[in-house]
Design a protein around this motif. Sequence first.
Motif, short mmCIF file in Angstrom:
data_model
loop_
_atom_site.label_atom_id
_atom_site.label_comp_id
_atom_site.label_asym_id
_atom_site.label_seq_id
_atom_site.Cartn_x
_atom_site.Cartn_y
_atom_site.Cartn_z
N CYS A 57 5.70 -2.43 0.73
CA CYS A 57 6.16 -1.04 0.78
C CYS A 57 7.24 -0.89 1.85
CB CYS A 57 4.97 -0.13 1.08
SG CYS A 57 5.44 1.62 1.18
N ARG A 58 8.37 -0.36 1.46
CA ARG A 58 9.47 -0.09 2.40
C ARG A 58 9.61 1.40 2.67
NH1 ARG A 58 9.56 -4.75 4.67
NH2 ARG A 58 10.28 -6.44 3.34
N HIS A 59 9.11 2.24 1.75
CA HIS A 59 9.18 3.69 1.96
C HIS A 59 8.09 4.38 1.14
CE1 HIS A 59 10.48 7.84 1.12
NE2 HIS A 59 10.82 7.79 2.40
N ILE A 60 7.42 5.32 1.78
CA ILE A 60 6.45 6.17 1.10
C ILE A 60 6.56 7.55 1.74
CG2 ILE A 60 4.55 5.45 2.61
CD1 ILE A 60 2.68 5.80 0.14
N ASP A 61 6.63 8.58 0.92
CA ASP A 61 6.75 9.93 1.47
C ASP A 61 5.41 10.42 2.00
OD1 ASP A 61 5.44 11.82 -0.71
OD2 ASP A 61 6.68 10.38 -1.80
N VAL A 62 5.44 11.48 2.77
CA VAL A 62 4.24 11.99 3.44
C VAL A 62 3.15 12.38 2.45
CG1 VAL A 62 3.36 13.84 4.93
CG2 VAL A 62 5.54 12.76 5.44
N ASP A 63 3.51 13.06 1.37
CA ASP A 63 2.50 13.47 0.38
C ASP A 63 1.86 12.26 -0.28
OD1 ASP A 63 2.89 16.18 0.87
OD2 ASP A 63 4.38 16.39 -0.73
N SER A 64 2.66 11.27 -0.64
CA SER A 64 2.11 10.06 -1.27
C SER A 64 1.19 9.31 -0.30
CB SER A 64 3.24 9.13 -1.72
OG SER A 64 3.94 9.69 -2.82
N ALA A 65 1.58 9.26 0.97
CA ALA A 65 0.75 8.61 1.97
C ALA A 65 -0.59 9.32 2.12
CB ALA A 65 1.47 8.55 3.31
N ALA A 66 -0.57 10.64 2.07
CA ALA A 66 -1.81 11.42 2.16
C ALA A 66 -2.70 11.16 0.95
CB ALA A 66 -1.50 12.90 2.29
N HIS A 67 -2.11 11.09 -0.24
CA HIS A 67 -2.88 10.81 -1.45
C HIS A 67 -3.46 9.39 -1.41
CE1 HIS A 67 -1.82 14.58 -3.19
NE2 HIS A 67 -0.54 14.27 -3.36
N LEU A 68 -2.67 8.43 -0.92
CA LEU A 68 -3.15 7.06 -0.80
C LEU A 68 -4.31 6.99 0.17
CD1 LEU A 68 -2.95 4.04 -1.37
CD2 LEU A 68 -1.17 3.91 0.39
N ARG A 69 -4.19 7.66 1.28
CA ARG A 69 -5.27 7.69 2.28
C ARG A 69 -6.54 8.25 1.66
NH1 ARG A 69 -5.93 8.55 8.17
NH2 ARG A 69 -7.93 9.58 8.38
N ARG A 70 -6.42 9.33 0.93
CA ARG A 70 -7.59 9.96 0.30
C ARG A 70 -8.21 9.04 -0.74
NH1 ARG A 70 -12.06 12.45 0.79
NH2 ARG A 70 -12.57 13.87 -0.87
N LEU A 71 -7.40 8.35 -1.51
CA LEU A 71 -7.89 7.42 -2.53
C LEU A 71 -8.66 6.28 -1.89
CD1 LEU A 71 -7.89 6.67 -5.55
CD2 LEU A 71 -5.76 5.44 -5.13
N VAL A 72 -8.11 5.71 -0.81
CA VAL A 72 -8.80 4.63 -0.11
C VAL A 72 -10.09 5.15 0.50
CG1 VAL A 72 -8.65 3.04 1.86
CG2 VAL A 72 -6.69 3.32 0.34
N GLU A 73 -10.04 6.34 1.09
CA GLU A 73 -11.22 6.96 1.69
C GLU A 73 -12.35 7.15 0.68
OE1 GLU A 73 -11.69 10.63 4.74
OE2 GLU A 73 -10.67 11.08 2.87
N LEU A 74 -12.01 7.64 -0.49
CA LEU A 74 -13.02 7.86 -1.53
C LEU A 74 -13.64 6.55 -2.01
CD1 LEU A 74 -11.27 10.63 -3.64
CD2 LEU A 74 -13.33 10.89 -2.23
N ASN A 75 -12.83 5.50 -2.08
CA ASN A 75 -13.34 4.22 -2.56
C ASN A 75 -14.14 3.47 -1.52
OD1 ASN A 75 -12.45 3.56 -5.43
ND2 ASN A 75 -10.64 4.49 -4.54
N LEU A 76 -13.85 3.69 -0.24
CA LEU A 76 -14.59 2.99 0.82
C LEU A 76 -15.87 3.72 1.19
CD1 LEU A 76 -11.71 1.88 3.19
CD2 LEU A 76 -13.04 0.47 1.62
N GLY A 77 -15.81 5.04 1.29
CA GLY A 77 -16.98 5.82 1.67
C GLY A 77 -17.38 5.67 3.13
#
Length: 69
Positions: free
Chosen positions: A33-53
């Motif tokens: 990854c060379r660039h990710i916008d703030v909204d996408s980063a927030a969605h990625l964080r939430r997705l990882v959070e939901l999968n890890l628990g």
Amino acid sequence: EQATLHVVMGEGVGIRMEGEIAHIENNHAGLVCRHIDVDSAAHLRRLVELNLGDDSQLHRELAAMVNLP
């Protein structure tokens, strides 16, 4: 090779990142990854959070994904 990853998570919600293909194995590709916008980063964080628990594991995983200069 330059690449764009776009993951659609729902209506109007998604993750988009720009990067470079690091490797291709069978039907899988790795993207640096060379660039990710703030909204996408927030969605990625939430997705990882939901999968890890586990909040502490979330912070370890995100720290491992981020390579700060």
